[in-house]
Design a protein around this motif. Structure first.
Motif, short mmCIF file in Angstrom:
data_model
loop_
_atom_site.label_atom_id
_atom_site.label_comp_id
_atom_site.label_asym_id
_atom_site.label_seq_id
_atom_site.Cartn_x
_atom_site.Cartn_y
_atom_site.Cartn_z
N ALA A 177 0.82 -1.20 0.00
CA ALA A 177 0.00 0.00 0.00
C ALA A 177 0.86 1.25 0.00
O ALA A 177 0.58 2.21 -0.74
N ASP A 178 1.92 1.25 0.81
CA ASP A 178 2.81 2.42 0.86
C ASP A 178 3.44 2.68 -0.50
O ASP A 178 3.49 3.82 -0.97
N SER A 179 3.93 1.62 -1.14
CA SER A 179 4.60 1.78 -2.43
C SER A 179 3.65 2.25 -3.52
O SER A 179 3.96 3.16 -4.30
N LEU A 180 2.46 1.65 -3.57
CA LEU A 180 1.49 2.03 -4.59
C LEU A 180 0.95 3.43 -4.36
O LEU A 180 0.83 4.22 -5.30
N LEU A 221 3.05 -4.45 -23.67
CA LEU A 221 3.35 -3.05 -23.38
C LEU A 221 2.78 -2.58 -22.04
O LEU A 221 3.08 -1.48 -21.60
N THR A 222 1.96 -3.42 -21.42
CA THR A 222 1.28 -2.99 -20.19
C THR A 222 1.75 -3.82 -19.00
O THR A 222 2.88 -3.64 -18.54
N ILE A 223 0.95 -4.72 -18.46
CA ILE A 223 1.35 -5.44 -17.25
C ILE A 223 2.65 -6.24 -17.42
O ILE A 223 3.52 -6.19 -16.54
N PRO A 224 2.87 -6.95 -18.53
CA PRO A 224 4.13 -7.70 -18.65
C PRO A 224 5.35 -6.83 -18.92
O PRO A 224 6.48 -7.32 -18.88
N ARG A 225 5.15 -5.57 -19.18
CA ARG A 225 6.17 -4.65 -19.72
C ARG A 225 7.53 -4.73 -19.02
O ARG A 225 8.58 -4.87 -19.67
N VAL A 244 -5.93 -2.82 -14.18
CA VAL A 244 -5.61 -1.40 -14.18
C VAL A 244 -6.20 -0.75 -15.42
O VAL A 244 -6.07 -1.26 -16.53
N PHE A 245 -6.83 0.40 -15.23
CA PHE A 245 -7.27 1.26 -16.32
C PHE A 245 -6.69 2.64 -16.09
O PHE A 245 -6.73 3.16 -14.98
N GLU A 283 4.69 0.10 -14.68
CA GLU A 283 5.37 0.43 -13.42
C GLU A 283 4.55 -0.01 -12.21
O GLU A 283 5.11 -0.50 -11.22
N LEU A 284 3.23 0.13 -12.28
CA LEU A 284 2.38 -0.36 -11.20
C LEU A 284 2.46 -1.88 -11.09
O LEU A 284 2.52 -2.43 -9.98
N ALA A 285 2.51 -2.55 -12.24
CA ALA A 285 2.63 -4.02 -12.22
C ALA A 285 3.95 -4.45 -11.60
O ALA A 285 4.00 -5.44 -10.85
N LEU A 286 5.01 -3.72 -11.87
CA LEU A 286 6.31 -4.08 -11.30
C LEU A 286 6.31 -3.92 -9.79
O LEU A 286 6.88 -4.75 -9.06
#
Length: 267
Positions: free
Chosen positions: A13-16, A201-205, A240-241, A256-259
């Motif tokens: 939560a802190d990181s996101l 290009l998105t979650i696996p990026r 994510v949208f 970046e959020l996925a990472l």
């Protein structure tokens, strides 16, 4: 929630939250993530109704498989493609010769892996838009809705949009993961199809190349989305949208959020 889980979840939560606070104010992110092995979750605008783009193809696939389970539909049956069915945008069927014979199993794969709009419209016509929406509601989704076929620019201009929420797309993915729709065999087939998605290009990026991601992406000029099961050390859901920024920026944000999520769920 147990004390142990609450302590574990706090760094996520802190990181996101820290990342989301750094985004420009005109960027709108809808995010829902959840561990598939414990109760760790994080949401941000997860119940906001957003244009779904091609992520709406996820409940269409589930309706197809429910028909297969009921014995009213055969994936091995053949569809004869005609010129009037072809639409632009993503997909390869628009390049096929008229009267091409394609199995519904292949049409399903094309809809999900290539995000083929022609295949999607064939299924919407076959299943019925109201029937797909009834399935969405039966599965407990209150805000997601199929309101138009793909590439219907007139409907889009009139404000008739397809909608989803990050939270509700996670609900669908978890039902597939836990064999709570159709049959276990058909759920395994759906997961296999989702794992073939070519969108990187998105979650696996930014994730390591060996990480398996079962997901469905979506793109419109005004929204970029991705809904996924990420097979990290602790498998997790992530939908994510992103609205309010050009597509390349939205893709970077999703990656970046996925990472951040992957890093947390890999320890």
């Amino acid at each position: 929630m147990s004390l142990t889980i609450a302590i574990q979840a706090q760094p996520l939560a802190d990181s996101l939250n820290a990342y989301l606070r750094r985004l420009p104010p005109d960027v709108r992110v809808s995010l829902s993530t959840k561990s598939l092995t414990n109760n760790v979750t994080f949401t941000h605008r997860a119940d906001e109704r957003v244009p779904s783009a091609s992520v709406i193809k996820l409940p269409i696939m589930i309706e197809v498989m429910e028909r297969v389970k009921a014995g009213t539909f055969r994936l091995d049956a053949i569809h004869t493609l005609n010129h009037a069915e072809k639409v632009g945008g993503s997909g390869v069927l628009q390049t096929y010769a008229d009267q091409s014979r394609v199995s519904y199993r292949e049409l399903l794969r094309l809809m999900m892996v290539e995000s083929d709009n022609t295949a999607t419209n064939i299924f919407i016509k076959l299943l019925g838009r109201d029937t797909v929406n009834q399935r969405i509601h039966t599965l407990g989704l209150a805000k997601s809705q199929l309101n138009r076929i793909m590439m219907d620019t007139l409907a889009a201009k009139q404000g008739r949009e397809n909608y989803a929420t990050a939270q509700e797309m996670n609900v669908l993915l978890e039902k597939i993961y836990r064999n709570q729709v159709a049959t276990p065999k058909l759920c395994a087939e759906m997961l296999d199809i989702l794992k073939q998605n070519k969108g990187e290009l998105t979650i696996p990026r930014l994730l390591p190349k060996h990480v398996v991601v079962a997901h469905k992406t979506g793109t419109l000029a005004y929204v970029r989305g991705d809904a996924a099961i990420v097979y990290a050390q602790q498998p997790f859901l992530l939908s994510v949208f992103v609205e309010g920024v050009p597509t390349p920026d939205a893709e970077r944000i999703i990656g970046e959020l996925a990472l951040i999520c992957y890093t947390y769920f890999s320890h």
